[in-house]
Design an enzyme around this catalytic site. Structure first.
Site, PDB file in Angstrom:
ATOM      1  CE  LYS A 148       6.747   1.398  -4.271  1.00  0.00           C
ATOM      2  NZ  LYS A 148       6.051   0.327  -4.983  1.00  0.00           N
TER       3      LYS A 148
HETATM    4  C1  R5P Z   1       0.495   1.095  -6.338  1.00  0.00           C
HETATM    5  O1  R5P Z   1      -0.194   1.547  -5.655  1.00  0.00           O
HETATM    6  C2  R5P Z   1       1.516   0.607  -6.385  1.00  0.00           C
HETATM    7  O2  R5P Z   1       1.365   0.177  -4.682  1.00  0.00           O
HETATM    8  C3  R5P Z   1       2.312   0.039  -7.384  1.00  0.00           C
HETATM    9  O3  R5P Z   1       3.525  -1.041  -6.718  1.00  0.00           O
HETATM   10  C4  R5P Z   1       3.665   1.583  -7.073  1.00  0.00           C
HETATM   11  O4  R5P Z   1       3.236   2.521  -7.108  1.00  0.00           O
HETATM   12  C5  R5P Z   1       4.924   1.389  -7.825  1.00  0.00           C
HETATM   13  O5  R5P Z   1       4.779   1.082  -8.970  1.00  0.00           O
HETATM   14  P1  R5P Z   1       4.827   1.530 -10.545  1.00  0.00           P
HETATM   15  O6  R5P Z   1       6.548   1.874 -10.148  1.00  0.00           O
HETATM   16  O7  R5P Z   1       3.977   1.393 -11.281  1.00  0.00           O
HETATM   17  O8  R5P Z   1       4.037   3.535  -9.456  1.00  0.00           O
END
Ligand code: R5P
Length: 291
Positions: free
Chosen positions: A201
């Site tokens: 990711k």
């Molecule tokens: C953050 O550390 C988490 O892993 C979240 O899942 C990630 O940041 C994704 O969320 P967002 O789209 O709010 O950035």
């Protein structure tokens, strides 16, 4: 007595047995169980996923939009392919009848008050099996103070997961003072894949995101990041999938939207059907007005 084996046409000797490749990049050599779990995260028809990330509480507490996951998130969860969350929220709040993929947050330790890269593994493999999860997620801080520790958390999780057929999602976390550009993400994503992550990711960058996806041998899902105006967030999603992302793992841009239910449906149309951003925004507005 079992029925006798009979000679006849039902053996179809003229039809060769199929030998299909797996639909996900870099995943063909994996075992059946791990592929089956990946196919619960990624839609085999589009090859992409909409993961709804609601794990922020593991270091941020009840952040805006996640104060009440039972009220704010459960109603929109059916529109996602997968929920990404912690075991605490899974057990306390998500009904076991939820039958889509679960990606479980497996690293943790420091809060927002401390050095975030100082994480350890925070879930046991037995617990992941007990919870029947489809993948485990671990934060990797390339360039961060505890870079090696976080990389070794990931490799350990990969090793443990491979024993039981549970894939690992490596989440590239960027320190506050670090450059968020394609060069950095190429380094971070490629390192995660080389060291065994089954998918990665990462954040979208306007310049050169296609080089990040091209140089990573396993699927990449795009993190949403800070809340943007809806049209901008939808445009970013569209660009990311056009430039090679196998979907999104979005949190704040969905659950902090003025209408999360409309927003997740618009994101889904982009990810799975490549709906252009202007049309997706129109859909968002129509659904919002209808609501
Ligand atoms: C953050 O550390 C988490 O892993 C979240 O899942 C990630 O940041 C994704 O969320 P967002 O789209 O709010 O950035």
């Amino acid at each position: 007595m079992p029925e006798e084996d009979k000679e006849g046409k039902q053996f179809h000797q003229e039809v060769p047995a199929t030998c299909e490749g797996f639909f996900l990049k870099g995943s063909n050599s994996l075992d059946w169980g791990i592929k089956n779990r990946l196919a619960r995260i990624f839609n085999p028809e589009s090859g992409r996923t909409v993961m709804l990330a609601v794990d922020h509480g593991y270091f941020q507490g009840p952040t805006t939009g996640l104060e009440r996951i039972d009220l704010n998130i459960l109603p929109i969860a059916p529109f996602a392919d997968t929920l990404m969350l912690t075991r605490g929220i899974l057990r306390s709040t998500v009904p076991p009848t939820y039958n889509k993929g679960i990606v479980l947050r497996a690293s943790g330790g420091p809060s927002i008050l401390k050095e975030l890269s100082h994480e350890g593994l925070a879930v046991d493999m037995e617990e992941a099996i007990r919870l029947n999860v489809s993948a485990l997620a671990v934060q990797v801080f390339i360039g961060g103070e505890f870079e090696s520790q976080s990389v070794l958390n990931m490799t350990r999780l990969v090793d443990m997961g491979m024993r039981y057929g549970i894939p690992t999602l490596a989440v590239t976390a960027v320190g506050k003072d670090m450059a968020r550009d394609a060069r950095y993400f190429r380094l971070a994503c490629r390192m995660c894949a080389e060291l065994g992550a089954h998918y990665v990711k990462t954040y979208y960058v306007p310049q050169g995101f296609d080089t990040v996806t091209a140089s990573c041998p396993v699927p990449i899902v795009m993190a949403g990041g800070k809340k943007l105006p809806e049209l901008e967030a939808l445009t970013m999603c569209h660009r990311a999938v056009q430039e090679g992302a196998a979907g999104v793992d979005m949190g704040r841009n969905i659950f902090q939207s003025a209408n999360p239910k409309a927003m997740i449906q618009a994101v889904t149309k982009i990810v799975h059907e490549l709906l252009p951003p202007a049309q997706a925004y129109e859909l968002y507005q129509d659904l919002r007005a209808g609501a």
